[in-house]
Design a protein around this motif. Structure first.
Motif, PDB file in Angstrom:
ATOM      1  N   HIS A 127      34.641  38.735  10.044  1.00 35.03           N
ATOM      2  CA  HIS A 127      34.182  37.105  10.645  1.00 35.03           C
ATOM      3  C   HIS A 127      35.083  36.580   9.644  1.00 35.03           C
ATOM      4  N   SER A 128      36.174  35.609  10.101  1.00 40.20           N
ATOM      5  CA  SER A 128      36.913  34.752   9.127  1.00 40.20           C
ATOM      6  C   SER A 128      36.355  33.466   9.171  1.00 40.20           C
ATOM      7  N   GLY A 129      36.233  33.134   7.908  1.00 44.78           N
ATOM      8  CA  GLY A 129      35.546  31.950   7.651  1.00 44.78           C
ATOM      9  C   GLY A 129      34.699  31.847   6.297  1.00 44.78           C
ATOM     10  N   LYS A 130      34.244  30.883   5.991  1.00 45.72           N
ATOM     11  CA  LYS A 130      33.488  30.731   4.951  1.00 45.72           C
ATOM     12  C   LYS A 130      31.866  31.398   5.118  1.00 45.72           C
ATOM     13  N   TRP A 131      31.182  31.867   4.410  1.00 41.15           N
ATOM     14  CA  TRP A 131      29.889  32.566   4.635  1.00 41.15           C
ATOM     15  C   TRP A 131      28.976  31.355   4.956  1.00 41.15           C
ATOM     16  N   GLN A 132      29.088  30.139   4.578  1.00 44.52           N
ATOM     17  CA  GLN A 132      28.351  28.806   4.725  1.00 44.52           C
ATOM     18  C   GLN A 132      28.434  28.735   6.331  1.00 44.52           C
TER      19      GLN A 132
ATOM     20  N   ASP B 144      25.178  27.867  -5.381  1.00 47.03           N
ATOM     21  CA  ASP B 144      25.623  28.431  -3.817  1.00 47.03           C
ATOM     22  C   ASP B 144      25.139  29.660  -3.570  1.00 47.03           C
ATOM     23  N   PHE B 145      25.164  30.602  -4.817  1.00 47.58           N
ATOM     24  CA  PHE B 145      24.595  31.758  -4.472  1.00 47.58           C
ATOM     25  C   PHE B 145      22.991  31.914  -4.225  1.00 47.58           C
ATOM     26  N   ARG B 146      22.390  30.649  -5.016  1.00 47.68           N
ATOM     27  CA  ARG B 146      20.935  30.645  -4.574  1.00 47.68           C
ATOM     28  C   ARG B 146      20.779  30.210  -3.327  1.00 47.68           C
ATOM     29  N   ASP B 147      21.730  29.297  -2.643  1.00 51.97           N
ATOM     30  CA  ASP B 147      21.531  28.952  -1.326  1.00 51.97           C
ATOM     31  C   ASP B 147      21.568  30.081  -0.291  1.00 51.97           C
ATOM     32  N   PHE B 148      22.593  31.194  -0.903  1.00 50.76           N
ATOM     33  CA  PHE B 148      22.733  32.335  -0.068  1.00 50.76           C
ATOM     34  C   PHE B 148      21.432  33.356   0.165  1.00 50.76           C
ATOM     35  N   PHE B 149      20.833  33.577  -0.879  1.00 53.05           N
ATOM     36  CA  PHE B 149      19.646  34.527  -0.941  1.00 53.05           C
ATOM     37  C   PHE B 149      18.354  33.663  -0.491  1.00 53.05           C
ATOM     38  N   SER B 150      18.207  32.469  -0.730  1.00 54.21           N
ATOM     39  CA  SER B 150      17.156  31.617  -0.170  1.00 54.21           C
ATOM     40  C   SER B 150      17.070  31.084   1.093  1.00 54.21           C
ATOM     41  N   GLU B 151      18.154  30.873   1.513  1.00 51.32           N
ATOM     42  CA  GLU B 151      18.337  30.486   2.984  1.00 51.32           C
ATOM     43  C   GLU B 151      18.996  31.388   4.098  1.00 51.32           C
ATOM     44  N   GLN B 152      19.933  32.072   3.509  1.00 55.87           N
ATOM     45  CA  GLN B 152      20.691  33.114   4.474  1.00 55.87           C
ATOM     46  C   GLN B 152      19.918  34.676   4.621  1.00 55.87           C
ATOM     47  N   VAL B 153      19.886  35.248   3.614  1.00 54.77           N
ATOM     48  CA  VAL B 153      19.496  36.759   3.485  1.00 54.77           C
ATOM     49  C   VAL B 153      18.060  36.716   4.416  1.00 54.77           C
TER      50      VAL B 153
ATOM     51  N   LEU C 261      18.580  37.300   7.739  1.00 58.12           N
ATOM     52  CA  LEU C 261      19.684  38.367   8.193  1.00 58.12           C
ATOM     53  C   LEU C 261      19.232  39.749   7.623  1.00 58.12           C
ATOM     54  N   LEU C 262      18.405  39.893   6.912  1.00 54.78           N
ATOM     55  CA  LEU C 262      18.004  41.230   6.276  1.00 54.78           C
ATOM     56  C   LEU C 262      16.710  41.915   7.145  1.00 54.78           C
TER      57      LEU C 262
ATOM     58  N   GLN D 221      25.772  31.248  11.998  1.00 58.37           N
ATOM     59  CA  GLN D 221      25.751  31.734  13.300  1.00 58.37           C
ATOM     60  C   GLN D 221      25.321  33.036  13.716  1.00 58.37           C
ATOM     61  N   LEU D 222      25.436  33.984  12.725  1.00 58.29           N
ATOM     62  CA  LEU D 222      24.933  35.350  12.785  1.00 58.29           C
ATOM     63  C   LEU D 222      23.284  35.306  13.011  1.00 58.29           C
ATOM     64  N   VAL D 223      22.706  34.417  12.368  1.00 57.36           N
ATOM     65  CA  VAL D 223      21.437  34.133  12.454  1.00 57.36           C
ATOM     66  C   VAL D 223      20.977  33.675  13.578  1.00 57.36           C
ATOM     67  N   ALA D 224      21.868  32.823  14.192  1.00 59.95           N
ATOM     68  CA  ALA D 224      21.479  32.254  15.580  1.00 59.95           C
ATOM     69  C   ALA D 224      21.501  33.368  16.828  1.00 59.95           C
ATOM     70  N   GLU D 225      22.218  34.226  16.349  1.00 57.60           N
ATOM     71  CA  GLU D 225      22.766  35.197  17.448  1.00 57.60           C
ATOM     72  C   GLU D 225      21.631  36.492  17.108  1.00 57.60           C
ATOM     73  N   GLY D 226      21.121  36.497  16.326  1.00 57.49           N
ATOM     74  CA  GLY D 226      19.789  37.291  16.200  1.00 57.49           C
ATOM     75  C   GLY D 226      20.490  38.749  15.510  1.00 57.49           C
ATOM     76  N   GLU D 227      21.323  38.528  14.691  1.00 55.96           N
ATOM     77  CA  GLU D 227      22.022  39.860  13.998  1.00 55.96           C
ATOM     78  C   GLU D 227      21.142  40.070  12.822  1.00 55.96           C
TER      79      GLU D 227
END
Length: 411
Positions: A292-297, A324-333, A336-337, A302-308
């Motif tokens: 995936h080319s681009g920033k993880w933000q 930034d790291f706190r946003d990653f695990f509090s909002e994205q993980v 996705l996990l 988009q991966l979440v929206a696709e149900g991955e």
């Protein structure tokens, strides 16, 4: 030693006051310190933050240094413990009156660094706890500032954006924060912004990846850490794994060659030069790899929206802040996990000095708990790295062991 009679300090010069404050701290004379705090002020710092001109010692340094073991080691164990207990009272007093927990002296040591070097581990723990409190306060103030920004954006209904388009400066809604010298080192490139890094040229050799300012982006000495991280995450064959940040491709290579090879291996990478190198080395054509080319933000929502969803996630980016790291695990993980999945990250926050590393371990533990994650740590001994920094602008790692985190949802 008995406390000396305290007289008015208003007629003393600044130099005399500094010397007396440092001396009072080393003698643990709280009465005299209280007098100076009540009766005196300095133009550019608090009474509890003055520094000795010769050593750079602050009152915290002086209180801790007074417990320095005798050169011949003749101090009895109970006397040493008693001295450390008395010093602890002074350290707590200074911190309660606003002393900066990580002010550095002329030896580039914070009070906590000094306590650690002298083996005064009770005092060291006091300084670690003070650092955690300061970092958590800054974190909450930052969140408060974000909330205010969001609310003002809603209330402005676009007027601020219009003002900016016209070249006008909108009102600053960020809160007042404590002195920035109280923050620990957050990332390995704290003076390099993400946008600057992504637009910079990179230099890749066999043992290091540098940006065009000679900042170390990734180095080969991290290989054992990456191997053990891959082992911790890939517990069985056929898993789906996501890695954020390719860099030199160390962990991704371990993932591909692992005995428990994954069925699906997603990689998020934003730097054009790294993506070009990946393409040249055939990563885009690997059977089980999705790049995936681009920033993880931008990519992860988009991966979440696709149900991955993924059984394992690893995170290792460059030139980003702790927020930034706190946003990653509090909002994205969270999105996705899988519920029984595991995730990890390159734990380099504050690794320029031991106390900063210890502070950030506690800060991360608290924030992970708040976000619903348990974390276990595995200590990894590191080799002597002194020869690894040739050609690198800044030595971003200065602790003797690595703490490898493995996180999962709370039961």
């Amino acid at each position: 030693m008995a406390a000396q009679p305290v007289t008015s300090v208003k007629d003393q010069s600044l130099d005399e006051c500094v010397k007396e404050i440092i001396l009072a701290s080393s003698l643990h004379d709280l009465e005299k310190l209280e007098v100076y705090i009540d009766q005196h002020s300095f133009p550019d710092c608090k009474v509890v933050d003055v520094q000795d001109g010769e050593t750079g010692h602050s009152p915290l340094h002086a209180a801790i240094a007074s417990c320095r073991p005798a050169v011949n080691g003749s101090v009895a164990q109970d006397e040493g413990a008693k001295g450390e207990d008395v010093a602890a009272t002074t350290v707590k007093f200074l911190l309660e009156n606003g002393a900066i927990w990580n002010q550095v002296d002329h030896n580039d040591e914070t009070p906590g660094c000094l306590a650690y070097r002298l083996g005064l581990f009770d005092l060291y723990q006091l300084m670690v706890d003070a650092g955690v409190r300061a970092e958590m306060l800054l974190s909450r103030l930052e969140e408060y500032g974000r909330l205010n920004d969001d609310e003002s954006d809603d209330e402005d209904d676009g007027t601020e954006a219009e003002a900016e388009e016209e070249g006008e400066t909108g009102e600053n809604h960020e809160p007042e924060t404590v002195d920035q010298t109280q923050t620990a080192t957050v990332s390995t490139a704290q003076d390099v912004s993400s946008s600057f890094y992504l637009s910079s040229a990179l230099a890749l050799s066999n043992n290091k990846l540098l940006d065009d300012q000679q900042n170390g982006v990734m180095m080969a000495w991290e290989s054992d850490i990456m191997r053990r991280s891959a082992d911790a995450l890939l517990s069985e064959p056929g898993m789906q794994i996501l890695n954020i940040g390719f860099g030199m491709g160390i962990i991704d290579s371990y993932i591909q060659d692992h005995v428990n090879a994954p069925a699906s291996h997603h990689i998020v990478e934003a730097h054009p030069a790294v993506l070009a190198e990946m393409r040249a080395k055939g990563w885009m054509e690997k059977r089980n790899v999705v790049v995936h080319s681009g920033k993880w933000q931008d990519v992860l929502p988009q991966l979440v929206a696709e149900g991955e969803t993924f059984d394992a996630i690893y995170f290792d980016t460059f030139a980003e802040s702790y927020s930034d790291f706190r946003d990653f695990f509090s909002e994205q993980v969270i999105g996705l996990l899988s519920q029984i999945g595991k995730w990890s990250f390159f734990n380099g926050m504050g690794a320029d000095r031991q106390i900063s590393y210890d502070v950030y371990q506690k800060v991360v533990e608290m924030d992970l708990f708040e976000s619903g994650f348990d974390v276990e740590w595995d200590d990894v001994a590191l080799p002597d790295l002194d020869q690894e920094w040739e050609g690198v602008r800044r030595k971003y790692w200065n602790v003797h062991s690595y703490r490898l985190p493995v996180c999962k949802f709370m039961d």
